[in-house]
Design a protein around this motif. Structure first.
Motif, PDB file in Angstrom:
ATOM      1  N   ALA A 832       6.766  -8.060   1.968  1.00 12.60           N
ATOM      2  CA  ALA A 832       6.719  -6.793   1.232  1.00 12.60           C
ATOM      3  C   ALA A 832       5.284  -6.431   0.842  1.00 12.60           C
ATOM      4  O   ALA A 832       4.868  -5.271   0.947  1.00 12.60           O
ATOM      5  N   VAL A 833       4.507  -7.427   0.406  1.00 13.18           N
ATOM      6  CA  VAL A 833       3.121  -7.174   0.015  1.00 13.18           C
ATOM      7  C   VAL A 833       2.292  -6.744   1.215  1.00 13.18           C
ATOM      8  O   VAL A 833       1.565  -5.742   1.173  1.00 13.18           O
ATOM      9  N   LEU A 834       2.383  -7.494   2.301  1.00 16.21           N
ATOM     10  CA  LEU A 834       1.564  -7.192   3.473  1.00 16.21           C
ATOM     11  C   LEU A 834       1.975  -5.880   4.129  1.00 16.21           C
ATOM     12  O   LEU A 834       1.160  -5.220   4.771  1.00 16.21           O
ATOM     13  N   ALA A 837       5.020  -2.368   0.844  1.00 17.36           N
ATOM     14  CA  ALA A 837       6.285  -1.814   0.382  1.00 17.36           C
ATOM     15  C   ALA A 837       6.223  -1.498  -1.109  1.00 17.36           C
ATOM     16  O   ALA A 837       5.597  -2.233  -1.890  1.00 17.36           O
ATOM     17  N   GLY A 838       6.910  -0.440  -1.512  1.00 18.31           N
ATOM     18  CA  GLY A 838       6.895  -0.050  -2.917  1.00 18.31           C
ATOM     19  C   GLY A 838       7.541  -1.070  -3.829  1.00 18.31           C
ATOM     20  O   GLY A 838       7.186  -1.165  -5.009  1.00 18.31           O
ATOM     21  N   GLU A 839       8.487  -1.831  -3.301  1.00 21.33           N
ATOM     22  CA  GLU A 839       9.189  -2.818  -4.116  1.00 21.33           C
ATOM     23  C   GLU A 839       8.512  -4.179  -4.091  1.00 21.33           C
ATOM     24  O   GLU A 839       9.073  -5.178  -4.561  1.00 21.33           O
ATOM     25  N   ALA A 840       7.279  -4.250  -3.555  1.00 22.78           N
ATOM     26  CA  ALA A 840       6.593  -5.533  -3.406  1.00 22.78           C
ATOM     27  C   ALA A 840       6.438  -6.250  -4.739  1.00 22.78           C
ATOM     28  O   ALA A 840       6.670  -7.463  -4.844  1.00 22.78           O
ATOM     29  N   ARG A 841       6.022  -5.533  -5.777  1.00 21.12           N
ATOM     30  CA  ARG A 841       5.787  -6.191  -7.072  1.00 21.12           C
ATOM     31  C   ARG A 841       7.090  -6.798  -7.613  1.00 21.12           C
ATOM     32  O   ARG A 841       7.095  -7.925  -8.115  1.00 21.12           O
ATOM     33  N   ASP A 842       8.186  -6.052  -7.503  1.00 26.75           N
ATOM     34  CA  ASP A 842       9.462  -6.578  -7.988  1.00 26.75           C
ATOM     35  C   ASP A 842       9.892  -7.810  -7.189  1.00 26.75           C
ATOM     36  O   ASP A 842      10.422  -8.774  -7.756  1.00 26.75           O
ATOM     37  N   ARG A 843       9.653  -7.786  -5.885  1.00 29.11           N
ATOM     38  CA  ARG A 843      10.046  -8.928  -5.067  1.00 29.11           C
ATOM     39  C   ARG A 843       9.218 -10.156  -5.394  1.00 29.11           C
ATOM     40  O   ARG A 843       9.739 -11.285  -5.409  1.00 29.11           O
ATOM     41  N   LEU A 867      -2.624 -11.535  -3.213  1.00 22.40           N
ATOM     42  CA  LEU A 867      -2.906 -10.471  -2.246  1.00 22.40           C
ATOM     43  C   LEU A 867      -2.590  -9.108  -2.837  1.00 22.40           C
ATOM     44  O   LEU A 867      -3.331  -8.131  -2.638  1.00 22.40           O
ATOM     45  N   LEU A 868      -1.482  -9.024  -3.578  1.00 23.51           N
ATOM     46  CA  LEU A 868      -1.094  -7.756  -4.209  1.00 23.51           C
ATOM     47  C   LEU A 868      -2.129  -7.323  -5.233  1.00 23.51           C
ATOM     48  O   LEU A 868      -2.454  -6.136  -5.347  1.00 23.51           O
ATOM     49  N   ALA A 869      -2.713  -8.296  -5.955  1.00 23.04           N
ATOM     50  CA  ALA A 869      -3.696  -7.979  -6.992  1.00 23.04           C
ATOM     51  C   ALA A 869      -5.109  -7.896  -6.444  1.00 23.04           C
ATOM     52  O   ALA A 869      -6.044  -7.545  -7.182  1.00 23.04           O
ATOM     53  N   GLY A 870      -5.296  -8.251  -5.160  1.00 22.69           N
ATOM     54  CA  GLY A 870      -6.626  -8.221  -4.580  1.00 22.69           C
ATOM     55  C   GLY A 870      -7.527  -9.329  -5.088  1.00 22.69           C
ATOM     56  O   GLY A 870      -8.752  -9.169  -5.113  1.00 22.69           O
ATOM     57  N   GLU A 871      -6.967 -10.443  -5.492  1.00 23.98           N
ATOM     58  CA  GLU A 871      -7.749 -11.563  -6.043  1.00 23.98           C
ATOM     59  C   GLU A 871      -7.991 -12.599  -4.939  1.00 23.98           C
ATOM     60  O   GLU A 871      -7.201 -13.514  -4.729  1.00 23.98           O
TER      61      GLU A 871
END
Length: 919
Positions: A832-834, A837-843, A867-871
């Protein structure tokens, strides 16, 4: 073909020829099992061999297909017969060389087989049927001579047919006459199933099989008088015995003597060896009397009249003590030593040794080697002659009873442990079988037959002859006078059937044991057996061809409960069966049906408590398996993993009985899966390797390696998966390529590994195998989703991976709660992150709550969050965590996903793993 085999590989190849497992080879060479697997993989490539069995053909002959027996003396004459027989074998696939005993059928067949051997890519297999006294063991004799094993779930005949199906070879079946009625249908099936196999049989009568081409072996030619083949044979053998050849002045007399012996090779040889002491006139006088005796009366119609004449003559030249010795040792079907002969004859060892030496000097016995020194063996015709004389003298019953007692003692002394025990067993196995065949038909020795059947059943189980072991336990039950003993034998037979994955047999035998226990007045034991049959119907449902109806199983549980009384073992067995019934009730495709999971947990805990109170580790392990299943349904993988480890501790050090072996292999498989479910890759692979090395699964490669392939695939250990997949495919094919959906996760894992390597052709080949296994629900949302997503993410197709993992875990809970849940949600979050997807954070958040405590899944979810946070630093940190957890592939992915200068390090790391970097 690259045949540059190293010294170590040559050692491994030699032990492969002895049909040792990887674990046994590792122990013999003091190296790791992993190293052995690497050598086997290398040999497969170098020798261009498709599987381990093909490798065994390149090994020295010890332990594999035996070479053609080397004749002690040269073949004299027979040029015309050799040419004729060889010509028939070129034109026909089944040729039987027929003739009287001693005419030279075996020698002729060996000569022709050696002459034609180069024309058969897989060589010549020689099967001596002399030791085979039971028709049902013909296929086993062929398997033993050709270095084959029994396949799981099928009989020995089917196993042999499957193993020889693609071979081009000449199979020599020697001395078929004693099991002619069994050889004929076996050969008929063999020729139909194995189109490139040619059979050369020797027999005293035609097999009367379809398409049989009979070649009647004539006596040695007498044409030419002094220059005939028969005279040439006499002169050669007499010269060897005397150290000087008979002079030409004797040629006419020798020709006359050979004529009176009908040109039969054995008769001529027996006469020739006596020439140095008796002279031609003494031979002529003595033989003349014998031939007159055998020319009429009751022996006139005997099939072996000419050989009998020679043997009668030789026999009458013996001292009475040596005659009696020959009669008595004829009860041995194979080689025997002096101590064994002394016990069977009831005579002092010194006197027996002297007599055996004299018999050997007169060619009535062959000198050979047995454990502990010099041994002796009678040719088939001489052995049968001795038995006939023994019966005529009224001594057969006594000698066979003494032989039976000796066999009982030998069987009792054999221990299924330690180096060399297999060789000791193999040396006496035919004697034990023959003694059992004699005793089983004699009411006076029924008790002894029961004991020998029990002993032999245990020994054959230890020798991994599991089909024979089951049959022997059943035979022991039929021989037992006490129904309690019959029940015990039937329980063992049921356990062996379980080891063979023959659920229907195990169920039948458990119920038979219950009936026997009731006959013995043991209601509690009957309750245990009845409840165990019900439990097995649930625990091992996948091994049944026709599982019993649920209503029938419930009725069994009710019956067991009624007769259990207060007996602890019976109450524990009933509790386990009740837990199984509950498990079936809530195992609907859409989740819990009529019974809540907590009730199943409660029932399983009760079963564990009752089983533990009995002090029986096998009962406790079975109950723990029920608890483990309930915990998995409850979404408690860590509790399930702890339970699985408890099972291993309970059963690891138990004696290798059939029941213990069955429980241990089941426990190892579930422990491997449970450990994978919580991300304990080192433990999972350790349990899987122990299972793969278990002797019980030596010939069952697909069952042995399935968990190892799953663990290796999740860890992306390319070398281990490739090596184990060879054994898997070989075993699966030997078993007849069964459609077993339970093997799907292993096959899907291998297909993924080939995809990661960039070998699309190999991946497609394994996906085709997956399609042949049959549909499995877990393929959609369990292992199928996990392995597909891993490959899609590796190729950089995150959107497709996210779509593959679209179903919510609680919508497909049955297939992701057990092994695959943590892997499923961790990959789902990353995809979902890669994919953006809009629901990536929830997943990511949901996955983090589920995988807490799983070192691999936690790190993968943490990577997705980073990866979602760019860290980038946090992404890099997961690489070390994943490497420490034993997942080097995911560690390399972290480097690559971090980007920048670390991406090159990730690509290099993937390359070292044998994975093609495709991002």
């Amino acid at each position: 073909m690259n045949t540059a085999v190293s010294a170590r590989e040559a050692e491994v190849l030699r032990l492969l020829g002895e049909h040792l497992s990887n674990a046994e080879i590792a122990a013999r060479l003091v190296i790791s099992v992993r190293t052995v697997e690497s050598h086997v993989s290398s040999l497969l490539r170098k020798l261009d061999a498709p599987d381990r069995r093909a490798l065994a053909r390149y090994a020295p002959p010890v332990g594999g297909r035996a070479p053609l027996p080397a004749p002690v003396t040269s073949l004299v004459g027979r040029g015309r017969e050799r040419a004729e027989l060889a010509g028939l074998l070129v034109e026909h696939r089944q040729v039987t060389a027929v003739g009287p005993g001693g005419v030279g059928k075996t020698r002729l067949a060996l000569s022709v087989a050696a002459q034609l051997a180069d024309g058969y890519a897989d060589g010549v297999g020689f099967v001596d049927l002399v030791p085979v006294t039971e028709p049902g063991l013909v296929a086993a004799a062929v398997a033993d001579a050709c270095g084959l094993g029994e396949r799981p779930g099928v009989g020995m005949v089917e196993s042999v047919l499957a193993d020889l199906a693609d071979r081009r070879m000449l199979l020599v079946l020697d001395n078929c006459e004693q099991v002619r009625e069994a050889v004929a249908p076996f050969v008929e099936r063999l020729l139909a199933a194995c189109p490139r196999v040619t059979v050369l049989a020797t027999s005293r009568a035609p097999l009367s099989a379809p398409y049989e081409q009979v070649y009647r072996v004539p006596p040695l030619s007498l044409a030419g008088g002094a220059d005939s083949e028969a005279v040439a044979l006499f002169v050669a053998r007499a010269g060897a015995a005397a150290g000087r050849r008979p002079g030409p002045e004797l040629a006419a007399g020798i020709a006359a003597l050979c004529g009176r012996l009908d040109g039969v090779a054995l008769a001529i040889e027996l006469a020739a060896v006596r020439w140095p002491t008796l002279g031609l006139d003494g031979l002529t006088a003595g033989l003349s009397d014998q031939l007159r005796l055998l020319a009429g009366g009751r022996r006139a119609a005997a099939r072996h009249a000419s050989v009998a004449a020679a043997l009668d003559w030789s026999h009458d030249l013996l001292a009475p003590a040596d005659q009696q010795l020959l009669h008595r040792v004829s009860v041995f079907v194979g080689p025997f030593g002096v101590p064994a002969a002394a016990q069977v004859c009831g005579s002092p060892a010194g006197a027996v040794a002297d007599g055996l030496g004299r018999l050997a000097e007169q060619s009535l016995l062959q000198v050979t080697t047995v454990a502990g020194g010099t041994g002796y063996r009678a040719l088939a015709s001489i052995r049968q002659y001795g038995l006939r004389r023994l019966a005529e003298a009224g001594g057969e019953v006594e000698a066979r009873d003494r032989h039976l007692d000796w066999c009982l003692a030998v069987a009792g002394e054999l221990t299924v442990v330690g180096p060399g025990w297999r060789a000791r067993f193999d040396a006496v196995a035919d004697e034990l079988r023959a003694a059992l065949g004699w005793a089983a038909g004699r009411p006076a020795r029924r008790a002894a037959a029961y004991r020998l059947a029990r002993e032999l059943a245990g020994l054959t189980f230890g020798r991994n002859l599991v089909g024979e072991s089951q049959a022997l336990y059943e035979q022991a039950a039929a021989l037992a006078d006490d129904p309690a003993l019959a029940a015990a034998a039937l329980r063992s037979a049921a356990a062996v059937a379980g080891c063979r994955m023959r659920g229907d047999d195990a169920y039948r035998l458990r119920l038979a044991a219950a009936a026997a226990a009731r006959s013995a007045g043991d209601a509690a034991a009957a309750a245990v057996d009845t409840a165990s049959a019900a439990s097995d119907a649930y625990r091992f449902a996948g091994s049944f061809v026709r599982p019993p109806e649920p209503a029938r199983v419930v009725a069994l549980v009710d019956a067991a409960r009624e007769s259990a009384g207060g007996d602890p073992a019976a109450r524990a067995a009933v509790a386990l069966a009740e837990a199984g019934v509950l498990a079936d009730a809530y195992g609907g495709a859409d989740g819990p049906a009529t019974i809540a999971v907590p009730e199943a947990l409660s029932a399983a805990h009760r079963a564990v408590g009752l089983a533990a109170a009995t002090g029986d580790p096998l009962a406790e392990s079975a109950a723990l398996e029920a608890l483990l299943s309930a915990q998995s349904w409850d979404g408690a993988p860590f509790a399930a993993a702890d339970t699985a480890r408890r099972r291993i501790v309970l059963v690891t050090d138990l004696a290798a009985t059939p029941a213990a072996a069955h429980e241990l292999t089941d426990a190892l498989g579930e422990a491997a899966e449970a450990s994978l479910g919580v991300g304990d890759l080192p433990a999972a692979r350790g349990f899987a390797r122990r299972l793969a090395a278990h002797p019980l699964l030596a010939e069952d490669g697909h069952r042995a390696t399935s968990r190892l392939l799953v663990a290796g695939s999740l860890a992306v250990d390319v070398d281990e998966v490739l090596a184990a997949s060879v054994r898997f495919r070989d075993g699966w094919r030997r078993a007849g390529s069964p459609a077993q959906p339970a093997l799907g996760s292993a096959v899907a894992g291998v297909a993924m590994i080939h995809g990661l390597r960039g070998d699309r052709a190999a991946a497609d080949e394994w996906r085709a195998v997956l399609g042949r296994l049959g549909a499995a629900p877990g393929r959609s949302h369990g292992y199928g989703a996990v392995f597909d997503a891993m490959l899609l993410l590796h190729r950089g197709d995150a959107a497709a991976a996210a779509e593959r993992l679209a179903p919510e875990p609680d919508r497909v809970w049955r297939w992701v709660t057990w092994l695959w849940l943590h892997w499923y949600v961790a990959l789902r979050a990353e995809a979902a992150v890669l994919a953006g997807a809009g629901e990536a954070r929830d997943r990511v958040a949901a996955a983090a709550r589920i995988v807490t405590g799983n070192p691999v899944a936690e790190a993968m979810v943490a990577r997705a969050a980073a990866l979602l946070a760019g860290e980038r630093a946090a992404v890099l940190a997961t690489s070390a965590a994943l490497a420490a957890a034993g997942c080097r592939y995911q560690a390399a992915r972290s480097l690559l996903l971090a980007g920048g200068e670390d991406a090159a390090r990730g690509v290099a790391a993937l390359g070292r793993l044998g994975v093609a970097a495709r991002f």
